[in-house]
Design an enzyme around this catalytic site. Structure first.
Site, PDB file in Angstrom:
ATOM      1  CB  SER A 182      -0.902   0.027   1.237  1.00  0.00           C
ATOM      2  OG  SER A 182      -1.685  -1.131   1.312  1.00  0.00           O
TER       3      SER A 182
HETATM    4  N1  SAM Z   1      -0.778  -4.877   4.024  1.00  0.00           N
HETATM    5  C1  SAM Z   1      -0.047  -5.144   2.824  1.00  0.00           C
HETATM    6  C2  SAM Z   1       1.341  -4.604   2.852  1.00  0.00           C
HETATM    7  O1  SAM Z   1       1.735  -3.948   3.820  1.00  0.00           O
HETATM    8  O2  SAM Z   1       2.060  -4.872   1.880  1.00  0.00           O
HETATM    9  C3  SAM Z   1      -0.756  -4.666   1.575  1.00  0.00           C
HETATM   10  C4  SAM Z   1      -1.716  -5.630   1.192  1.00  0.00           C
HETATM   11  S1  SAM Z   1      -2.387  -5.661  -0.395  1.00  0.00           S
HETATM   12  C5  SAM Z   1      -2.983  -4.061  -0.667  1.00  0.00           C
HETATM   13  C6  SAM Z   1      -3.823  -6.633   0.017  1.00  0.00           C
HETATM   14  C7  SAM Z   1      -3.509  -8.062   0.379  1.00  0.00           C
HETATM   15  O3  SAM Z   1      -4.724  -8.664   0.835  1.00  0.00           O
HETATM   16  C8  SAM Z   1      -3.042  -8.919  -0.803  1.00  0.00           C
HETATM   17  O4  SAM Z   1      -1.802  -9.497  -0.491  1.00  0.00           O
HETATM   18  C9  SAM Z   1      -4.136  -9.979  -0.950  1.00  0.00           C
HETATM   19  O5  SAM Z   1      -3.656 -11.245  -1.368  1.00  0.00           O
HETATM   20  C10 SAM Z   1      -4.687 -10.020   0.460  1.00  0.00           C
HETATM   21  N2  SAM Z   1      -6.049 -10.567   0.609  1.00  0.00           N
HETATM   22  C11 SAM Z   1      -7.140 -10.413  -0.186  1.00  0.00           C
HETATM   23  N3  SAM Z   1      -8.206 -11.076   0.321  1.00  0.00           N
HETATM   24  C12 SAM Z   1      -7.765 -11.668   1.479  1.00  0.00           C
HETATM   25  C13 SAM Z   1      -8.378 -12.489   2.453  1.00  0.00           C
HETATM   26  N4  SAM Z   1      -9.662 -12.856   2.382  1.00  0.00           N
HETATM   27  N5  SAM Z   1      -7.634 -12.915   3.503  1.00  0.00           N
HETATM   28  C14 SAM Z   1      -6.328 -12.574   3.626  1.00  0.00           C
HETATM   29  N6  SAM Z   1      -5.686 -11.798   2.712  1.00  0.00           N
HETATM   30  C15 SAM Z   1      -6.396 -11.337   1.664  1.00  0.00           C
END
Ligand code: SAM
Length: 212
Positions: free
Chosen positions: A59
């Site tokens: 992000s």
């Molecule tokens: N917090 C992260 C960072 O600091 O890099 C950014 C995350 S990215 C914007 C969103 C993440 O949410 C992705 O890696 C995606 O695979 C994950 N995601 C999506 N749906 C999810 C779920 N139901 N449970 C866990 N992770 C999920």
């Protein structure tokens, strides 16, 4: 390395309204370049989301700072659940602030990569592979929950796993744009909520999220 760039980023975030000193200090101490692919490292201190593979992103620093600030962490040891470990950067910021961090990622490769990085950098995060929309009941309740992917609704299980007085920050909307919600749990079924305008996130996919 990148010390000057990190200071410039902090100035930029402060100008954009980030005022929580603990958040600013954590951003100053965590090396964002370690959480992104080597080829992108020269962009590490741009205030921008960057690709980390599998169509996912780390992000934007402003978003990380803003969401963390909404959690209002005022003491060490606050138990926080993060949904969407991704690169591990957000979890590392929470760890740096002294939180007891639990983080769930649904992409197995990203989960393994982040867990390995946490070990290598000595970051204390309980990381799990799985569907974060159902939370992590074994360690509930959490004083803070931060969801880093856009959800169609606020998953009931996450509401249930928030402690009374706890705060949840979650982007809710359609697949294109979302509003950031801050929920504060007043009693078992009662929440105060505040809605903060448009931010854009990748979709939260899961049982109580979007279908693939
Ligand atoms: N917090 C992260 C960072 O600091 O890099 C950014 C995350 S990215 C914007 C969103 C993440 O949410 C992705 O890696 C995606 O695979 C994950 N995601 C999506 N749906 C999810 C779920 N139901 N449970 C866990 N992770 C999920």
């Amino acid at each position: 390395m990148f010390k000057v760039q990190r200071e410039e980023l902090i100035n930029e975030l402060t100008k954009k309204g980030i005022s929580d000193l603990a958040v600013i200090k954590a951003i100053g101490n965590v090396e964002r370049e370690k959480f992104i692919p080597k080829t992108m490292r020269h962009f590490a201190y741009k205030d921008a989301a960057l690709p980390i593979g599998y169509e996912q992103t780390i992000s934007q620093p402003y978003t990380v700072a803003y969401m963390t600030q909404l959690l209002n962490i005022k003491k060490p040891g606050v138990k926080v659940l993060e949904i969407g470990t991704g690169s591990g950067y957000q979890a590392a910021i929470l760890d740096e602030m002294g939180c007891d961090v639990y983080s769930i990622e649904r992409n197995m490769d990203l989960h393994h990569r982040a867990a390995k990085l946490f070990d290598k950098l000595g970051i204390r995060v309980h990381a799990k592979y799985g569907d974060g929309t159902i939370g992590w009941a074994e360690y509930a309740p959490f004083e803070g929950i931060i969801v880093t992917a856009g959800s169609p609704t606020v998953p009931q299980k996450l509401k249930d796993q928030l402690s009374i007085g706890g705060r949840m920050v979650i982007p809710v909307g359609d697949r294109i744009s979302q509003k950031l919600y801050l929920l504060i749990k007043k009693s078992e079924n009662e929440f105060d909520s505040e809605i903060i305008p448009e931010f854009t996130f990748v979709p939260l996919i899961g049982r109580e999220g979007w279908k693939l």
